[in-house]
Design an enzyme around this catalytic site. Structure first.
Site: not given
Length: 235
Positions: A16, A103
């Site tokens: 990202h 994550e």
């Protein structure tokens, strides 16, 4: 890249764009931060150059996209593929929000920087002989390296299920993962069958895309592209 190589399915790993915490080095797991304006520009620049017909990632060749549930990853997917690409992939059932590529769970270390984590662990009586290493020691109150390894192995098994019947380009089977810095580097280790604590340094800036695949069309012989020539852009 030869025609034979290009027919082998690939896995594109996309980090990202920049957030407030990635900019200043804070560990960002479950905290759901948006992209900064600069982060959006990073992803738009990557998408313009690398995603589209005749480019590195051709939407028509994508078999599936797995996206972390965090908004920074969701936004990155939309920016990379644009409105039309996002709509086409989603409507064809090729997009999944996937916890397995979320994550690393940082637990007590959420929002801290590396030096702060090491100081905290020292205060708690840990790491007296060697400094903390997430790849070996994991995170207090969060995920261990083994737990991360296990969930990534499960995702790799799912990806193999998509790509195994398509090792010679029988149908679109490229996979795109849109996620985060630590988990994508961990994924790369497990893709290559390395243990999590294997000393394999990797750098992946916000908005970057990496490429994984297989040697000799062999699903049991995973590989990483360490360099490649980009296709000529079509108008």
């Amino acid at each position: 890249m030869s025609a034979a190589e290009s027919s082998t399915p690939r896995v594109f790993i996309a980090r990202h764009g920049e957030t407030e915490w990635s900019r200043n080095g804070r560990y960002t797991g479950v905290t759901d931060l948006p992209l900064l304006e600069d982060g959006e520009k990073q992803v738009l620049g990557t998408g313009k150059r690398l995603v589209g017909p005749g480019k590195l990632i051709e939407p028509a060749k994508v078999g599936h996209v797995f996206i972390s549930p965090r908004q920074r990853a969701q936004s990155t997917f939309r920016l990379l593929f644009g409105d039309d690409g996002t709509s086409n992939l989603t409507s064809s059932g090729k997009v999944s929000t996937e916890e397995m590529i979320a994550e690393w769970g940082y637990g007590d270390y959420e929002g801290l920087m590396t030096d702060e984590i090491r100081a905290l662990r020292k205060k708690r009586g840990l790491d007296q002989e060697r400094p903390w290493d997430i790849w070996r020691d994991g995170c207090e109150g969060g995920e261990s390296a083994q737990e991360v390894s296990d969930r990534l192995d499960a995702l790799i098994k799912k990806i193999h299920g998509i790509q195994r019947p398509c090792m010679y380009g029988e149908k679109p089977a490229d996979v795109v993962l849109v996620a985060h810095g630590h988990i994508l580097r961990a994924f790369t280790k497990r893709w290559l069958k390395y243990p999590m604590d294997f000393d394999f340094s990797m750098m992946m800036p916000p908005g970057a895309i990496g490429v994984l695949s297989y040697q000799k069309h062999d699903i049991d012989d995973p590989a990483i592209w360490i360099g490649m020539a980009l296709p000529t852009e079509t108008e």
